[in-house]
Design a protein around this motif. Structure first.
Motif, mmCIF file in Angstrom:
data_model
loop_
_atom_site.group_PDB
_atom_site.id
_atom_site.type_symbol
_atom_site.label_atom_id
_atom_site.label_comp_id
_atom_site.label_asym_id
_atom_site.label_seq_id
_atom_site.Cartn_x
_atom_site.Cartn_y
_atom_site.Cartn_z
ATOM 1 N N ASN A 195 0.684 -1.286 0.035
ATOM 2 C CA ASN A 195 -0.081 0.047 -0.128
ATOM 3 C C ASN A 195 1.073 1.282 -0.088
ATOM 4 O OD1 ASN A 195 0.447 1.022 2.793
ATOM 5 N ND2 ASN A 195 -0.108 -1.041 3.182
ATOM 6 N N PRO A 196 0.319 2.400 -0.283
ATOM 7 C CA PRO A 196 1.333 3.572 -0.583
ATOM 8 C C PRO A 196 1.956 4.186 0.824
ATOM 9 C CG PRO A 196 -1.026 3.768 -1.730
ATOM 10 C CD PRO A 196 -0.867 2.498 -0.853
ATOM 11 N N ALA A 197 1.296 3.722 1.883
ATOM 12 C CA ALA A 197 1.913 4.137 3.134
ATOM 13 C C ALA A 197 3.089 3.376 3.389
ATOM 14 C CB ALA A 197 0.930 3.990 4.518
ATOM 15 N N ILE A 198 3.117 1.984 3.167
ATOM 16 C CA ILE A 198 4.351 1.164 3.369
ATOM 17 C C ILE A 198 5.356 1.566 2.340
ATOM 18 C CG2 ILE A 198 5.356 -1.142 3.046
ATOM 19 C CD1 ILE A 198 2.839 -2.188 4.355
ATOM 20 N N LEU A 199 4.928 1.920 1.076
ATOM 21 C CA LEU A 199 5.944 2.378 -0.025
ATOM 22 C C LEU A 199 6.659 3.387 0.385
ATOM 23 C CD1 LEU A 199 3.935 1.718 -3.256
ATOM 24 C CD2 LEU A 199 5.752 0.402 -2.438
ATOM 25 N N ALA A 200 5.814 4.687 0.981
ATOM 26 C CA ALA A 200 6.359 5.983 1.330
ATOM 27 C C ALA A 200 7.461 5.693 2.447
ATOM 28 C CB ALA A 200 5.246 6.694 1.501
ATOM 29 N N PHE A 201 7.051 5.039 3.370
ATOM 30 C CA PHE A 201 7.900 4.959 4.818
ATOM 31 C C PHE A 201 8.936 4.273 4.600
ATOM 32 C CE2 PHE A 201 4.210 7.383 6.398
ATOM 33 C CZ PHE A 201 4.665 7.937 7.343
ATOM 34 N N LEU A 202 8.962 2.960 3.519
ATOM 35 C CA LEU A 202 10.075 2.349 3.469
ATOM 36 C C LEU A 202 11.153 3.296 2.500
ATOM 37 C CD1 LEU A 202 8.752 -1.436 2.741
ATOM 38 C CD2 LEU A 202 10.680 -0.649 4.454
ATOM 39 N N GLY A 235 14.212 4.401 5.091
ATOM 40 C CA GLY A 235 15.229 3.488 5.145
ATOM 41 C C GLY A 235 16.033 3.208 3.871
ATOM 42 N N ALA A 236 15.307 3.209 2.694
ATOM 43 C CA ALA A 236 16.146 2.702 1.522
ATOM 44 C C ALA A 236 16.915 3.952 1.001
ATOM 45 C CB ALA A 236 15.067 2.369 0.221
ATOM 46 N N ALA A 237 16.402 4.886 1.110
ATOM 47 C CA ALA A 237 17.273 6.275 0.735
ATOM 48 C C ALA A 237 18.196 6.427 1.717
ATOM 49 C CB ALA A 237 16.302 7.392 0.547
ATOM 50 N N THR A 238 18.063 6.303 2.860
ATOM 51 C CA THR A 238 19.321 6.487 3.857
ATOM 52 C C THR A 238 20.437 5.381 3.631
ATOM 53 O OG1 THR A 238 17.795 7.040 5.573
ATOM 54 C CG2 THR A 238 19.997 6.059 6.248
ATOM 55 N N LEU A 239 20.123 4.224 2.962
ATOM 56 C CA LEU A 239 20.871 3.130 2.691
ATOM 57 C C LEU A 239 21.746 3.578 1.306
ATOM 58 C CD1 LEU A 239 19.430 -0.246 3.524
ATOM 59 C CD2 LEU A 239 21.856 0.709 3.998
ATOM 60 N N TYR A 240 20.913 4.035 0.494
ATOM 61 C CA TYR A 240 21.394 4.176 -1.077
ATOM 62 C C TYR A 240 22.293 5.696 -1.147
ATOM 63 C CZ TYR A 240 18.274 0.605 -2.674
ATOM 64 O OH TYR A 240 17.447 -0.538 -2.868
ATOM 65 N N ALA A 241 21.794 6.358 -0.379
ATOM 66 C CA ALA A 241 22.362 7.685 -0.686
ATOM 67 C C ALA A 241 23.176 8.340 0.763
ATOM 68 C CB ALA A 241 21.381 8.928 -0.870
ATOM 69 N N ALA A 262 16.566 13.542 -3.366
ATOM 70 C CA ALA A 262 16.014 12.939 -4.750
ATOM 71 C C ALA A 262 15.868 11.293 -4.612
ATOM 72 C CB ALA A 262 17.245 13.013 -5.797
ATOM 73 N N ALA A 263 16.565 10.733 -3.826
ATOM 74 C CA ALA A 263 16.165 9.318 -3.450
ATOM 75 C C ALA A 263 14.884 9.155 -2.684
ATOM 76 C CB ALA A 263 17.368 8.686 -2.719
ATOM 77 N N LEU A 264 14.677 10.156 -2.202
ATOM 78 C CA LEU A 264 13.263 9.913 -1.432
ATOM 79 C C LEU A 264 11.960 10.473 -2.294
ATOM 80 C CD1 LEU A 264 14.125 11.605 2.121
ATOM 81 C CD2 LEU A 264 13.287 9.575 1.891
ATOM 82 N N PHE A 265 12.298 11.571 -2.876
ATOM 83 C CA PHE A 265 11.075 12.111 -3.706
ATOM 84 C C PHE A 265 10.946 11.746 -5.235
ATOM 85 C CE2 PHE A 265 11.470 15.117 -0.198
ATOM 86 C CZ PHE A 265 10.246 14.949 0.261
ATOM 87 N N VAL A 266 12.076 11.255 -5.943
ATOM 88 C CA VAL A 266 11.857 10.725 -7.185
ATOM 89 C C VAL A 266 10.762 9.833 -7.399
ATOM 90 C CG1 VAL A 266 13.097 9.871 -9.139
ATOM 91 C CG2 VAL A 266 14.009 12.005 -8.071
ATOM 92 N N MET A 290 13.724 0.453 -6.179
ATOM 93 C CA MET A 290 14.807 0.321 -7.327
ATOM 94 C C MET A 290 15.171 1.549 -7.948
ATOM 95 S SD MET A 290 16.518 -2.442 -7.239
ATOM 96 C CE MET A 290 16.461 -2.347 -5.785
ATOM 97 N N ILE A 291 13.909 2.545 -7.994
ATOM 98 C CA ILE A 291 13.860 3.637 -8.517
ATOM 99 C C ILE A 291 14.683 4.803 -7.562
ATOM 100 C CG2 ILE A 291 12.408 5.644 -9.264
ATOM 101 C CD1 ILE A 291 11.937 3.088 -10.945
ATOM 102 N N SER A 292 14.540 4.658 -6.422
ATOM 103 C CA SER A 292 15.413 5.225 -5.147
ATOM 104 C C SER A 292 16.858 4.899 -5.507
ATOM 105 C CB SER A 292 14.626 4.972 -3.996
ATOM 106 O OG SER A 292 15.523 5.595 -3.106
ATOM 107 N N LEU A 293 17.053 3.706 -5.603
ATOM 108 C CA LEU A 293 18.602 3.353 -6.217
ATOM 109 C C LEU A 293 19.100 4.113 -7.212
ATOM 110 C CD1 LEU A 293 21.101 1.713 -5.474
ATOM 111 C CD2 LEU A 293 19.934 -0.119 -6.920
ATOM 112 N N LEU A 294 18.302 4.155 -8.128
ATOM 113 C CA LEU A 294 18.734 4.919 -9.356
ATOM 114 C C LEU A 294 18.902 6.427 -9.374
ATOM 115 C CD1 LEU A 294 19.561 4.742 -12.256
ATOM 116 C CD2 LEU A 294 17.221 4.823 -13.006
ATOM 117 N N ALA A 295 17.984 6.982 -8.515
ATOM 118 C CA ALA A 295 17.844 8.333 -8.206
ATOM 119 C C ALA A 295 19.011 8.668 -7.475
ATOM 120 C CB ALA A 295 16.787 8.714 -7.544
#
Length: 285
Positions: free
Chosen positions: A77-84, A87-93, A193-197, A179-184
């Protein structure tokens, strides 16, 4: 080695308790609280309307097994996608933000370092999904208690198959979105950018498969539509798993198109991020 990269990234993430809380625990905790408050409000209104403790919702048994299957379909759901994304952006960027790439890049190959981050994000996703399932079960038990409904648990082979397929599909959708966050993060070297793209792209894709589909001449089961909107591909596969009239009305071959869309949106950003990362100068990062 890849295993070393995964262990080191997992250790670093676990030290960031704030990111772990917002990514894994915040949405499930809020879902339980909001659900219980909502049921209590409904029950209190029932007392005022009926003059007795009579629930407004159906009073039949609450099937926790079927509710668990339904919850498996809500794991992306959108809430899980947004809040995950936190953590993902913190790792990637994170290494770009703190300029630590140059300190660790000599200890492993670049593809392994990036794949190590992806592996930890997958573990983070799995943890968030399991915690959400637990929270959904707690909310269902609370609902049964508040409305004084008996509980049953039906979970045979058919329910187990649906649960497994929906769980795996939700996991693939969440990872694809991240994965979009990783590329951004790799291209822009920016945490913002990793958060909002991914969020902006997700909203744009929802418009392509929704309000703009008709004016643009996009049909729901077409290759182009599903390829442009992985969210629609995910919804399509969910409907096929659940069956019913909506699944029966879908055109032949739509399942393979939807699977191909999710695969492209999962693998293409990963391959592009690795290729871009291999060419980057990290001497100042």
């Amino acid at each position: 080695m890849l295993a070393d990269a995964i262990r080191s990234e997992a250790y670093r993430l676990l030290q960031n308790r704030t990111a772990v809380f917002w990514s894994v625990f915040f949405v499930p905790v809020m879902a339980v609280i909001i659900s219980i408050i909502g049921h209590l409000v409904i029950q209190s209104k029932a007392v005022k309307i009926n003059g007795a403790n009579l629930p407004l919702s159906p009073g039949g048994p609450l099937d926790l097994g079927q509710a668990l299957v339904s919850s498996a379909g809500d794991l992306a759901n959108p809430a899980i996608l947004a809040f995950l994304l936190i953590g993902a952006a913190t790792l990637y960027a994170g290494d770009y933000r703190w300029e630590t790439w140059r300190l660790i890049s000599a200890r492993n190959s670049r593809p392994n370092m990036l794949l190590g981050k992806v592996g930890v994000v997958k573990l983070l996703t799995l943890a968030a999904m399991l915690v959400f399932l637990l929270a959904a079960s707690i909310a269902d038990v609370a609902k049964a208690a508040i409305f004084d409904r008996p509980m049953t648990f039906t979970f045979g082979a058919a329910q187990a198959a649906d649960f497994g397929l929906l769980f795996v599909l939700s996991f693939v959708r969440v990872v694809q979105f991240l994965m979009i966050s990783l590329l951004a993060a790799t291209v822009t070297r920016s945490l913002v950018a990793a958060l909002f793209v991914p969020l902006v792209l997700g909203v744009a894709q929802s418009f392509l498969s929704g309000p703009l589909a008709g004016p643009l001449g996009l049909e729901p089961g077409d290759w182009l539509t599903l390829l442009l909107a992985p969210g629609l591909a995910f919804d399509t596969l969910q409907e096929l798993i659940r069956g019913g009239m909506a699944a029966a009305a879908m055109p032949d071959g739509v399942a393979s198109k939807a699977i191909a869309s999710l695969a492209v949106w999962s693998l293409a950003p990963l391959a592009a991020a690795i290729a871009w990362f291999n060419r980057q100068d990290l001497s100042k990062e």
